[in-house]
Design an enzyme around this catalytic site. Sequence first.
Site, PDB file in Angstrom:
ATOM      1  N   LYS A   1     -44.756 -70.509  61.189  1.00  0.00           N
ATOM      2  CA  LYS A   1     -43.927 -71.708  60.997  1.00  0.00           C
ATOM      3  C   LYS A   1     -43.851 -72.485  61.891  1.00  0.00           C
ATOM      4  O   LYS A   1     -42.691 -72.124  62.619  1.00  0.00           O
ATOM      5  CB  LYS A   1     -43.088 -71.273  60.061  1.00  0.00           C
ATOM      6  CG  LYS A   1     -42.255 -72.067  59.039  1.00  0.00           C
ATOM      7  CD  LYS A   1     -40.980 -72.918  60.045  1.00  0.00           C
ATOM      8  CE  LYS A   1     -40.529 -74.034  59.214  1.00  0.00           C
ATOM      9  NZ  LYS A   1     -39.955 -74.737  59.934  1.00  0.00           N
TER      10      LYS A   1
ATOM     11  N   GLU B   1     -36.589 -66.093  72.168  1.00  0.00           N
ATOM     12  CA  GLU B   1     -36.378 -66.368  73.310  1.00  0.00           C
ATOM     13  C   GLU B   1     -35.439 -67.651  72.985  1.00  0.00           C
ATOM     14  O   GLU B   1     -35.730 -68.636  72.385  1.00  0.00           O
ATOM     15  CB  GLU B   1     -37.644 -67.197  74.129  1.00  0.00           C
ATOM     16  CG  GLU B   1     -37.387 -67.620  75.500  1.00  0.00           C
ATOM     17  CD  GLU B   1     -37.408 -68.946  75.666  1.00  0.00           C
ATOM     18  OE1 GLU B   1     -36.365 -69.695  75.802  1.00  0.00           O
ATOM     19  OE2 GLU B   1     -38.437 -69.610  75.501  1.00  0.00           O
TER      20      GLU B   1
ATOM     21  N   CYS C   1     -35.804 -75.423  77.382  1.00  0.00           N
ATOM     22  CA  CYS C   1     -34.808 -74.145  77.476  1.00  0.00           C
ATOM     23  C   CYS C   1     -34.395 -73.698  78.850  1.00  0.00           C
ATOM     24  O   CYS C   1     -33.297 -73.481  79.068  1.00  0.00           O
ATOM     25  CB  CYS C   1     -35.309 -72.845  76.431  1.00  0.00           C
ATOM     26  SG  CYS C   1     -36.876 -72.299  77.223  1.00  0.00           S
TER      27      CYS C   1
ATOM     28  N   GLU D   1     -24.971 -76.345  76.165  1.00  0.00           N
ATOM     29  CA  GLU D   1     -26.392 -76.652  76.276  1.00  0.00           C
ATOM     30  C   GLU D   1     -26.796 -77.936  75.854  1.00  0.00           C
ATOM     31  O   GLU D   1     -26.908 -78.071  74.684  1.00  0.00           O
ATOM     32  CB  GLU D   1     -27.298 -75.700  75.680  1.00  0.00           C
ATOM     33  CG  GLU D   1     -28.876 -75.890  76.174  1.00  0.00           C
ATOM     34  CD  GLU D   1     -29.724 -74.916  75.224  1.00  0.00           C
ATOM     35  OE1 GLU D   1     -30.829 -74.439  75.806  1.00  0.00           O
ATOM     36  OE2 GLU D   1     -29.470 -74.538  74.236  1.00  0.00           O
TER      37      GLU D   1
END
Length: 492
Positions: free
Chosen positions: A184, A260, A294, A388
């Site tokens: 997906k 992750e 990331c 973040e």
Amino acid sequence: MTQTYSSDLSIAADWNSLYIDGEWRSGTRESIPVENPATREVVAEVPAGTTDDVDEAYETAARAQEAWQDVLPQERGEIIREVQHLIDGHHAELTELLAIESGSARPKASREFTSTGEMMHDVATYPFRMTGSHSQSKVAGKENIVKREPVGVVGVISPWNFPFQLSLRAVAPAIALGNSVVLKPATETPITGGLLIAKLFEEAGLPDGVLNVVTGHGSEIGDRVASHPELSAVAFTGSTSVGRRVARNAAETLSFPAMELGGNNPHVVLDDADVERAVDAGIFGSFMHQGQICISINRHLVHESLYDEYVTRLVDRAAELRVGDPLDEETVVGPIINEEERDSMLSYVEQSVADGATLERGGDADGLFVEPTVLSDMSNDMAAACNEHFGPVAPVVPFGSDEEAVELANDTEYGLAASVHSERIERARDVADRIDAGMVHINDQPINNEPHVPFGGMKASGMGRYNGQWIIDELTETKWTSIQHQPRDYPF
């Protein structure tokens, strides 16, 4: 309705189909527009898959996996090599697709292809690295055999920032190890993160049903992808908040979650660092792919004795970066993926300035193009540092000692990646060893990935590791078989 695709990998191809059981299925589903973030033009449409589509994909994958796990290892490896060959042969088309769909400027697209190629080369060897063991037994006349087997059906939910590489880093190992896959891709990048990969594996000769791709809104089908009864392991890359939900869903079926997740990655510059070298690394680590990585630098932690020089150099270098359409080969900083991400990062900048930070440059946006932004006079608890921000924003935070640097680096729920600069490697190692992160790079920046070393984080940055033996361990399971060669004495 079923249709057959040619090898057209351009944005102009008809992408409005799911890929299930080796068939391209269009039909009457709602379509999702795919927008070019640089122009906001709708460049393609893909189907909005349903939970029924997800169910069919899993049922198909489960049937196909039974035969696929028995295919000879060299044949599984050859499929991976053929996909790599196809990637190499379609470099121009794939670069254009990444630019148009995900806003990838040339430096980022090139790095994504290089990393993907290196990974695929290594993954092709995985079928022969499913090694087990043989050992003696404490029981007379018995031997113990431990072997590895595929886990079964692997669900993959991939992100929009490195859609091609981060989809393949789970899909390719799963297939090489004898599993089947339901993929997906992210709603923003359904082509490079999903349908394109299906085309490549189809052309490489992968048997029907081993790979199935269902595009759609994550909010509508994501829970089913992560909780289907046929699921054995789920590989998810994305935000920590969504990752927690994916992991909870997987736990309901006792499926292994390979997560992750987010990061708040420090770039630590000690007082004996080479400032020019540290700034070079800092520019790349903050502004590569608009900071939408990331493992990009989220905070520059700089010793107070070097602070002013570092900020000045960082501002000068940031001002040189070309912002524009990623199809322009001179562009370094392209567009942010969507308005929500843009508004979030700019709000962090505004909050930080309101709390006393100095906006050295940037802070504005033209559409989805955000200027490379540098903030000084930052503290670790200001919005652009403690969140973040996932954008071209470089907050610079001062510190006075190595101990304070470590404390600041660890003052976050995340623990994905970090970097440390010092002229003394032993000192840098000491600091690096005390930083709570799954990956720390000395005299470099955090955006690093090699196919033979473990990739992943600590704390709220996830669980499990990608690459090499670590992903082999996670996408296979061990089975102990003992053989009693002679009659055994029992107590009754």
